[in-house]
Design a protein around this motif. Structure first.
Motif, PDB file in Angstrom:
ATOM      1  N   ALA A   1      -3.207 -12.945  13.087  1.00 57.79           N
ATOM      2  CA  ALA A   1      -3.864 -12.106  12.084  1.00 57.79           C
ATOM      3  C   ALA A   1      -5.242 -11.651  12.540  1.00 57.79           C
ATOM      4  O   ALA A   1      -5.774 -10.667  12.038  1.00 57.79           O
TER       5      ALA A   1
ATOM      6  N   HIS B   1      -9.057  -6.396  10.417  1.00 61.95           N
ATOM      7  CA  HIS B   1      -8.730  -5.283   9.533  1.00 61.95           C
ATOM      8  C   HIS B   1      -8.163  -4.087  10.281  1.00 61.95           C
ATOM      9  O   HIS B   1      -7.780  -3.104   9.676  1.00 61.95           O
TER      10      HIS B   1
ATOM     11  N   THR C   1      -1.656  -5.967  10.173  1.00 55.19           N
ATOM     12  CA  THR C   1      -0.819  -7.063   9.698  1.00 55.19           C
ATOM     13  C   THR C   1      -1.074  -7.216   8.210  1.00 55.19           C
ATOM     14  O   THR C   1      -2.076  -6.729   7.695  1.00 55.19           O
ATOM     15  N   ALA C   2      -0.170  -7.868   7.502  1.00 55.75           N
ATOM     16  CA  ALA C   2      -0.447  -8.210   6.114  1.00 55.75           C
ATOM     17  C   ALA C   2      -0.057  -9.659   5.942  1.00 55.75           C
ATOM     18  O   ALA C   2       1.035 -10.069   6.306  1.00 55.75           O
ATOM     19  N   MET C   3      -0.998 -10.419   5.400  1.00 55.61           N
ATOM     20  CA  MET C   3      -0.786 -11.862   5.326  1.00 55.61           C
ATOM     21  C   MET C   3      -0.618 -12.277   3.873  1.00 55.61           C
ATOM     22  O   MET C   3      -1.297 -11.761   2.992  1.00 55.61           O
TER      23      MET C   3
ATOM     24  N   GLY D   1      -5.296  -2.386  -0.601  1.00 57.85           N
ATOM     25  CA  GLY D   1      -5.081  -1.978   0.785  1.00 57.85           C
ATOM     26  C   GLY D   1      -4.847  -0.478   0.906  1.00 57.85           C
ATOM     27  O   GLY D   1      -5.274   0.151   1.880  1.00 57.85           O
TER      28      GLY D   1
ATOM     29  N   ARG E   1       1.418  -6.994  -2.639  1.00 60.81           N
ATOM     30  CA  ARG E   1       0.178  -6.523  -2.042  1.00 60.81           C
ATOM     31  C   ARG E   1       0.319  -6.417  -0.522  1.00 60.81           C
ATOM     32  O   ARG E   1      -0.260  -5.533   0.109  1.00 60.81           O
ATOM     33  N   ALA E   2       1.102  -7.350   0.046  1.00 58.77           N
ATOM     34  CA  ALA E   2       1.265  -7.327   1.500  1.00 58.77           C
ATOM     35  C   ALA E   2       2.201  -6.202   1.938  1.00 58.77           C
ATOM     36  O   ALA E   2       1.904  -5.470   2.880  1.00 58.77           O
TER      37      ALA E   2
ATOM     38  N   VAL F   1       1.345  -1.961   1.900  1.00 64.48           N
ATOM     39  CA  VAL F   1       0.620  -1.231   2.942  1.00 64.48           C
ATOM     40  C   VAL F   1       1.510  -0.960   4.157  1.00 64.48           C
ATOM     41  O   VAL F   1       1.047  -0.441   5.163  1.00 64.48           O
TER      42      VAL F   1
ATOM     43  N   LEU G   1       2.828 -11.605   7.688  1.00 64.87           N
ATOM     44  CA  LEU G   1       2.519 -13.002   8.023  1.00 64.87           C
ATOM     45  C   LEU G   1       2.559 -13.833   6.744  1.00 64.87           C
ATOM     46  O   LEU G   1       1.860 -13.523   5.782  1.00 64.87           O
TER      47      LEU G   1
END
Lengths: 610, 358
Positions: free
Chosen positions: B50, B73, B77-79, B99, B146-147, B150, B156
């Motif tokens: 990340a 940023h 990736t989106a965690m 995001g 939310r992940a 985007v 992740l």
């Protein structure tokens, strides 16, 4: 202390029938009722007798409110003999508007500075950070009045800084309320810093990491996540600063400000005591003070309780987010933050300079001496005041321990609406301007009909010694420090420890004596020490109630005598040096107490917040 | 969607090597799990991917792009954090839209995409709630929405189910898999729960003490654990200590206590005669047997526990206690003498050093 308030319904809901708890409740409620609620109430009730509509109308005009200000410049620049003089000054909007405007400006300035410094300290690692961490606390050390005089010495008329910069072709001077705002900003910004810092370190790191992960960084990250989650701390700190600014006497005294509420109340209250009649000015101004302060406080407290979510997120890793600053960051830290922190610590060091010298005219002080201290211990007025302060504060602490143990225990163990009330009452003295409380106390116990009824007649500060009233006023005003320390201790004592003892047959009194008090003994002791220091350094009621009798009658506590020396021509030409020596004594006791409580409670400082 | 490659990634914290020379290749669209006990370095590895931690050495590639020094940023990736990390001061909508706003997506489209994402996780209609007004499972879904909203290159997931109760955990597990299958995002999943790892993963990397011990499909990991640690970490096992007596065609004869058993080397390594080994056997590989024959073990029943599908039976044998799963239709009770058989293929042998080290 973080409990939900009641909607309505009976206050006696769910109150356990337990004699010890009832006694505790009664004691705390009675003291707060008699020495906090009743005096404030009499403040609200008394105007009916003395005020007429015409009188009220006169308050909408000069000198109280003046919508067309006197003076027409904020900054004056003059050229004289090739030197540019820059003078920051104030357009006089009248007593009431001046006070509120100044308090708002001080709140804004301290908030900006406090948030930026907190951000640097909470999120960045840089060499010298530990030194700054200590320096930041210095302005919070109480040196009644004198620190503001040091600020004046540096930035007032003919100040040290101007003497130095005049060689470079310019001078800087702060006049009147502009100087007061500067001084208060220097004195109070660490309060915002401490509150915001503690909010920031409680933010779960993953909340910021998540934002970064989704693409936020820098200012955007700060604005959308860090700052909103620090709002509880910012709001608490800002509320305290606003109230402190409104009732501050040190800065207006040093910068010779006449037209603010605090100064006016102190002047009026004493004249009313001597002529045995209440001046409407005192009451109206005290009311404005208490209404503005408590509205602000309640609004903030409500706001804060709505936003206590920083702690809600649980689990996950808890590695604090610490970064190396960028080049710009280093520049900001070393060129702005560090000098400012150092600068705002100067007044406390200046107090020491005054205390140990004979003269400080111009840039360098002269005549290293201990005479100022010798004076305190040989002159009857100052020696008596010193003894008085110790006796009053010591007695107050005994009362405080009773109030604090009772209200903290009730607040943390009893789930009743009455307990909620006790909880509220034990926090609120922080938000009540001392001058308003002092005015109320004098009205209630000096002038009202209640003051003729035994046993209240004994408390009459005009007829008799003001000692008793002062002790109780100190107790009410300074109990929150001890209550907080004890409450924190009680949170560490699991209720099951008490329940298992009661389950084995111990009474509540026995449980308190054998289990609770031994476990929170250190908290009681440390809290009591902190309350003691703040009682010795108490200003508002000391210089009003404590000065009803002329100071040579021997009732006045130390801060009252200090005030008299600074305004009344005592002590000859070096009165500031003598007052500074007294402040140094208070400072020494404070440092001792801070050291002891740090060792005992392992906490860094006595915390000032909502 | 990308292929994620780690080569020789190492991270040390004040003397402790948290991630030790880890190399992995994670395929496009794969669900890849990092599995191991707490402190094994799996979360640190995820945080390195990340960008929250920078490796001391090694490289991270997304397809052919080196992202090792890229700020978090900028990685795309989106965690999903273990604690969901929902911002308590924002509504569900604002949390999910965050995001997109940063990506300067037009307002109308933000509304549309947030709506779709919330539909996808089954949370339509809760846009105006605050996180504190949601149940644990709902919070988890918001974090997922939310992940994915985007459209990250890599998803992740850091122990995303560990804060849920057992039943909800099973349901969310299925939902995460079906969501991932629909979206086809390369997904890296961290967990210490081996059953969870088995059930959701295309492939698993088992980690211990900062090292990757084995990368394989769930079946591969379960059936052919190449090391003692993997064998005993995954599933229930019986371990017996013994000495190699002889070998023939890759099958070893081992003397264990008063027993002789036959087994195979799991790591492919050859054992010498007289070498000390540990035999690892899964309880479901035992069956009830008649008298005599190879790998038939006799024992006395010490304890019978009903587990539903199986009875878990504890036997004491001359080689030590062993655990056996038997169908409940075979009635056994405490004190019975029974005989069980295990295929030599299912007796995995490891060198004693491996077992001791662990």
């Amino acid at each position: 202390m973080g409990k939900k308030g009641p909607r309505a319904a009976s206050l006696l809901d769910k109150l356990p029938v337990d004699p010890v708890i009832i006694v505790m409740l009664t004691i705390s409620l009675l003291i707060f009722a008699l020495f906090l609620i009743a005096p404030l109430a009499s403040l609200f009730l008394s105007p009916r007798n003395i005020l007429t509509t015409d009188l009220l109308k006169s308050y909408l005009d000069y000198p109280y409110i003046s919508l067309e200000p006197i003076g027409d410049e904020w900054i004056i620049t003059l050229d004289r003999d090739g030197v540019t003089h820059i003078i920051f000054t104030w357009r006089n909007y009248g007593i009431i508007l001046n006070t509120i405007m100044a308090a708002i400006l001080v709140t804004i300035f301290t908030s900006i500075i406090g948030v930026l410094v907190a951000l640097a300290m909470a999120r960045y690692d840089f060499p010298g950070k530990n030194i700054l961490r200590v320096l930041v606390i210095v302005p919070l050390l109480y040196t009644p009045f004198v620190n503001a005089f040091v600020i004046y010495k540096f930035l007032g008329d003919g100040g040290i800084i101007s003497s130095i910069t005049s060689h470079l072709g310019f001078t800087i001077e702060f006049q009147d309320i502009a100087g007061m705002i500067l001084a208060q900003t220097m004195m109070f910004w660490p309060i915002v810093y401490l509150n915001v810092y503690s909010s920031m370190v409680q933010i779960d790191p993953s909340l910021e990491e998540q934002a970064e992960n989704l693409g936020a960084s820098g200012l955007k990250l700060f604005r959308s996540v860090t700052l909103p989650l620090s709002m509880p701390g910012l709001a608490s700190g800002a509320a305290i600063v606003f109230i402190f600014s409104m009732e501050d006497l040190a800065a207006p005294l040093a910068f010779k400000v006449e037209d603010v509420i605090s100064i006016r109340i102190v002047k009026e209250i004493l004249s009313s005591a001597t002529i045995m009649e209440l001046s409407p000015d005192t009451v109206i101004l005290a009311l404005i003070l208490v209404v503005t302060a408590s509205t602000w406080f309640i609004a903030i407290k409500r706001y804060v309780s709505l936003r206590q979510y920083a702690m809600v997120v649980r689990g996950g890793r808890w590695t604090p987010r610490r970064f190396k600053p960028s080049l710009l960051g280093y520049l900001l830290i070393y060129l702005l933050m560090a000098p400012w922190t150092l600068f705002s610590a100067i007044p406390q060091f200046g107090v020491l300079v005054y205390a140990f010298t004979e003269q400080w005219i111009g840039v360098t002080p002269t005549g290293l001496t201990l005479d100022n201290f010798r004076y305190i211990f040989s002159e009857p007025v100052t020696l008596t005041a010193l003894k008085n302060s110790l006796v009053y504060a010591g007695s107050a602490v005994l009362v405080i321990i009773v109030i604090a143990v009772s209200s903290a225990y009730v607040a943390s163990r009893v789930k009743s609406r009455l307990a909620w009330l006790v909880d509220l009452l034990s926090t609120i003295p922080i938000a009540i301007p001392g001058l308003a409380l002092a005015t109320g106390l004098i009205i209630l116990y000096g002038f009202s009909r209640a003051s003729e009824v035994w046993p209240f007649s004994m408390l009459n500060p005009i007829e008799y010694s003001p000692a008793l009233l002062l002790i109780l006023a100190y107790a009410v005003r300074r109990s929150p420090f001890t209550t907080r320390a004890i409450y924190a201790g009680l949170q560490q004592v699991h209720e099951a420890l008490e329940e298992s003892a009661m389950n084995l047959g111990a009474s509540r009194a026995r449980v308190l004596a054998t289990i609770v008090i031994p476990l929170i003994g250190i908290n009681i002791f440390s809290g009591a020490l902190i309350s003691f220091v703040y009682s010795v350094a108490e200003v508002s009621t000391s210089i009003t109630v404590g000065r009803i009798h002329p100071i040579d009658e021997g009732y006045a506590p130390m801060t009252a005598v200090m005030y008299e020396y600074l305004t009344g021509g005592y002590g000859g030409g070096n009165y500031i040096h003598i007052v500074a020596a007294m402040a140094t004594l208070i400072l020494t006791v404070q440092l001792l107490v801070i050291t002891v409580t740090n060792i005992l409670l392992k906490q860094r400082y006595a915390f000032i917040g909502v | 969607m990308v292929r994620v490659t780690l080569s020789g990634v190492t991270k040390r914290y004040s003397g402790v090597t948290a991630v030790d020379n880890v190399s992995l290749e994670i395929g496009d669209g794969e669900i890849f799990t990092l599995l191991g006990p707490s402190g094994c370095g799996k979360t640190t590895t995820l945080r390195i991917i990340a960008g929250f931690e920078r490796p001391d050495s090694g490289k991270i590639m997304f397809d052919d792009e080196d992202v090792t020094n890229l700020k978090p940023h900028l990685r795309g990736t989106a965690m999903v954090f273990q604690n969901y990390a929902l911002w308590p001061h924002m509504t569900v909508f604002d949390n999910v839209a965050y995001g997109l706003k940063l990506r300067k997506v037009p307002k109308g489209e933000i509304r549309k995409r947030v709506k779709e994402a919330l539909e996808l996780v089954g949370l339509s209609g809760l846009e105006d709630r605050y996180p504190l007004q949601l149940s644990g499972g709902q919070q988890q879904r918001v974090a997922l929405a939310r992940a994915i909203v985007v459209e990250p290159r890599v998803l992740l997931l850091d122990e995303p189910l560990s804060n849920l109760d057992a039943k909800l955990r099973l349901r969310m597990r299925e939902e995460i898999v079906s969501l991932q299958r629909r979206l086809g995002i390369t997904t890296i999943y961290v967990t210490h729960d081996q059953e969870e790892a088995m059930s959701i993963s295309d492939r698993i990397a088992v980690m211990n003490k900062g090292k990757v011990l084995q990368v394989d499909t769930p079946q591969g990991i379960y059936r052919n654990p190449r090391s003692y640690f993997v064998a005993t970490f995954i599933g229930r096992t019986t371990t017996l200590r013994g000495v190699i007596e002889a070998s023939e065609d890759g099958v070893y004869r081992v003397r264990a206590g008063g027993l002789t058993i036959f087994g195979i080397s799991a790591s492919g390594r050859r054992f010498r005669q007289g070498e000390e080994v540990v035999a690892v056997i899964r309880p479901e590989d035992f069956t009830l047997a008649g008298d005599g024959g190879v790998n038939v073990i006799q024992g006395k029943v010490d304890l019978v526990m009903f587990l539903g599908v199986f009875n878990q039976v504890k036997l004491s044998t001359p080689a030590g206690p062993i655990t056996v799963y038997l169908r409940p239709k075979f009635k056994v009770s405490r004190g019975d003498q029974i005989q069980v058989y295990v295929n030599p293929e299912d007796v995995k042998l490891y060198s004693i050093e491996e077992a001791v080290e662990d």
